[in-house]
Design a protein around this motif. Structure first.
Motif, PDB file in Angstrom:
ATOM      1  N   VAL A   1       0.845  -1.206   0.000  1.00 50.73           N
ATOM      2  CA  VAL A   1       0.000   0.000   0.000  1.00 50.73           C
ATOM      3  C   VAL A   1       0.873   1.246   0.000  1.00 50.73           C
ATOM      4  N   PHE A   2       1.894   1.274   0.862  1.00 47.56           N
ATOM      5  CA  PHE A   2       2.767   2.429   0.993  1.00 47.56           C
ATOM      6  C   PHE A   2       3.474   2.759  -0.325  1.00 47.56           C
ATOM      7  N   HIS A   3       3.904   1.730  -1.052  1.00 46.04           N
ATOM      8  CA  HIS A   3       4.646   1.928  -2.301  1.00 46.04           C
ATOM      9  C   HIS A   3       3.751   1.951  -3.531  1.00 46.04           C
ATOM     10  N   ASN A   4       2.453   1.928  -3.344  1.00 42.91           N
ATOM     11  CA  ASN A   4       1.501   1.967  -4.448  1.00 42.91           C
ATOM     12  C   ASN A   4       1.336   3.415  -4.927  1.00 42.91           C
ATOM     13  N   PRO A   5       1.589   3.698  -6.213  1.00 41.73           N
ATOM     14  CA  PRO A   5       1.428   5.070  -6.713  1.00 41.73           C
ATOM     15  C   PRO A   5       0.009   5.619  -6.566  1.00 41.73           C
ATOM     16  N   ALA A   6      -0.981   4.770  -6.433  1.00 35.90           N
ATOM     17  CA  ALA A   6      -2.350   5.237  -6.230  1.00 35.90           C
ATOM     18  C   ALA A   6      -2.598   5.623  -4.769  1.00 35.90           C
TER      19      ALA A   6
ATOM     20  N   TYR B   1      20.895   6.505 -11.289  1.00 37.09           N
ATOM     21  CA  TYR B   1      21.916   6.011 -10.369  1.00 37.09           C
ATOM     22  C   TYR B   1      22.977   5.307 -11.186  1.00 37.09           C
ATOM     23  N   GLU B   2      24.214   5.715 -10.996  1.00 41.79           N
ATOM     24  CA  GLU B   2      25.360   5.168 -11.730  1.00 41.79           C
ATOM     25  C   GLU B   2      25.111   5.169 -13.236  1.00 41.79           C
ATOM     26  N   GLY B   3      24.555   6.262 -13.746  1.00 44.48           N
ATOM     27  CA  GLY B   3      24.363   6.440 -15.175  1.00 44.48           C
ATOM     28  C   GLY B   3      23.170   5.725 -15.782  1.00 44.48           C
ATOM     29  N   LYS B   4      22.383   5.039 -14.969  1.00 44.14           N
ATOM     30  CA  LYS B   4      21.217   4.321 -15.484  1.00 44.14           C
ATOM     31  C   LYS B   4      19.938   4.946 -14.940  1.00 44.14           C
ATOM     32  N   ARG B   5      18.907   4.965 -15.783  1.00 46.36           N
ATOM     33  CA  ARG B   5      17.605   5.501 -15.376  1.00 46.36           C
ATOM     34  C   ARG B   5      16.707   4.360 -14.921  1.00 46.36           C
ATOM     35  N   TYR B   6      16.018   4.588 -13.824  1.00 47.60           N
ATOM     36  CA  TYR B   6      15.052   3.641 -13.287  1.00 47.60           C
ATOM     37  C   TYR B   6      13.746   4.399 -13.048  1.00 47.60           C
ATOM     38  N   SER B   7      12.637   3.787 -13.357  1.00 43.39           N
ATOM     39  CA  SER B   7      11.329   4.353 -13.056  1.00 43.39           C
ATOM     40  C   SER B   7      10.704   3.476 -11.984  1.00 43.39           C
ATOM     41  N   VAL B   8      10.563   4.042 -10.778  1.00 44.18           N
ATOM     42  CA  VAL B   8      10.094   3.261  -9.629  1.00 44.18           C
ATOM     43  C   VAL B   8       9.079   4.063  -8.811  1.00 44.18           C
ATOM     44  N   PRO B   9       8.181   3.373  -8.114  1.00 43.71           N
ATOM     45  CA  PRO B   9       7.350   4.066  -7.135  1.00 43.71           C
ATOM     46  C   PRO B   9       8.256   4.509  -5.978  1.00 43.71           C
ATOM     47  N   LEU B  10       8.201   5.779  -5.641  1.00 42.66           N
ATOM     48  CA  LEU B  10       9.102   6.349  -4.646  1.00 42.66           C
ATOM     49  C   LEU B  10       8.320   7.279  -3.727  1.00 42.66           C
ATOM     50  N   VAL B  11       8.657   7.238  -2.444  1.00 40.32           N
ATOM     51  CA  VAL B  11       8.135   8.207  -1.493  1.00 40.32           C
ATOM     52  C   VAL B  11       9.327   9.060  -1.074  1.00 40.32           C
ATOM     53  N   LEU B  12       9.249  10.353  -1.360  1.00 42.65           N
ATOM     54  CA  LEU B  12      10.302  11.297  -0.995  1.00 42.65           C
ATOM     55  C   LEU B  12       9.747  12.161   0.130  1.00 42.65           C
ATOM     56  N   ASP B  13      10.366  12.068   1.297  1.00 41.31           N
ATOM     57  CA  ASP B  13       9.827  12.700   2.500  1.00 41.31           C
ATOM     58  C   ASP B  13      10.820  13.710   3.066  1.00 41.31           C
ATOM     59  N   HIS B  14      10.489  14.990   2.923  1.00 37.39           N
ATOM     60  CA  HIS B  14      11.334  16.050   3.485  1.00 37.39           C
ATOM     61  C   HIS B  14      11.023  16.282   4.965  1.00 37.39           C
ATOM     62  N   GLU B  15       9.775  16.080   5.366  1.00 39.81           N
ATOM     63  CA  GLU B  15       9.376  16.296   6.762  1.00 39.81           C
ATOM     64  C   GLU B  15      10.034  15.287   7.698  1.00 39.81           C
ATOM     65  N   ALA B  16      10.128  14.042   7.286  1.00 36.34           N
ATOM     66  CA  ALA B  16      10.773  13.029   8.129  1.00 36.34           C
ATOM     67  C   ALA B  16      12.258  13.334   8.299  1.00 36.34           C
ATOM     68  N   ALA B  17      12.880  13.913   7.272  1.00 37.52           N
ATOM     69  CA  ALA B  17      14.285  14.305   7.382  1.00 37.52           C
ATOM     70  C   ALA B  17      14.444  15.397   8.433  1.00 37.52           C
TER      71      ALA B  17
END
Length: 114
Positions: free
Chosen positions: A13-18, A28-44
């Motif tokens: 559920v957490f990693h689901n784009p919906a 990363y290291e010259g390669k492109r990846y398309s992944v479901p990602l959660v980027l959290d500035h508040e937790a930082a």
């Protein structure tokens, strides 16, 4: 359902784009990846406070990135650079810490230094 099975279900559920994640391009290291990602500035910001970092600029952690291991297939290395497409702009981060917890990659991302 046992605990591990529940964690796997919750992470789906957490990693689901919906739900929480956003389908994101990363480089990363010259390669492109398309992944479901959660980027959290508040937790930082919260981690900075928990570490006793009360001064501006003393802690370089700017964001936390959460990626399912099954989506990326590997854990990026600490000290490496990662580029993340954020709303059409590519931001470059240095990976300060890389952890794998129960099938989830957690990256602490800091400021990129040239």
């Amino acid at each position: 359902m046992d605990f591990k099975a529940q964690i796997i279900k919750d992470m789906a559920v957490f990693h689901n784009p919906a739900e929480f994640a956003t389908e994101t391009n990363i480089w990363y290291e010259g390669k492109r990846y398309s992944v479901p990602l959660v980027l959290d500035h508040e937790a930082a910001e919260e981690r900075k406070r928990l570490n006793g970092d009360h001064g501006e600029g003393l802690n370089s952690i700017q964001a936390l990135a959460y990626i399912a291991l099954v989506d990326l297939g590997f854990v990026p290395h600490r000290g490496s650079n990662i580029e993340i497409d954020v709303a059409g702009a590519v931001e470059i981060y240095k990976i300060s810490k890389a952890d794998l917890e129960d099938g989830e990659i957690i990256l602490e991302l800091g400021a990129f230094d040239e």
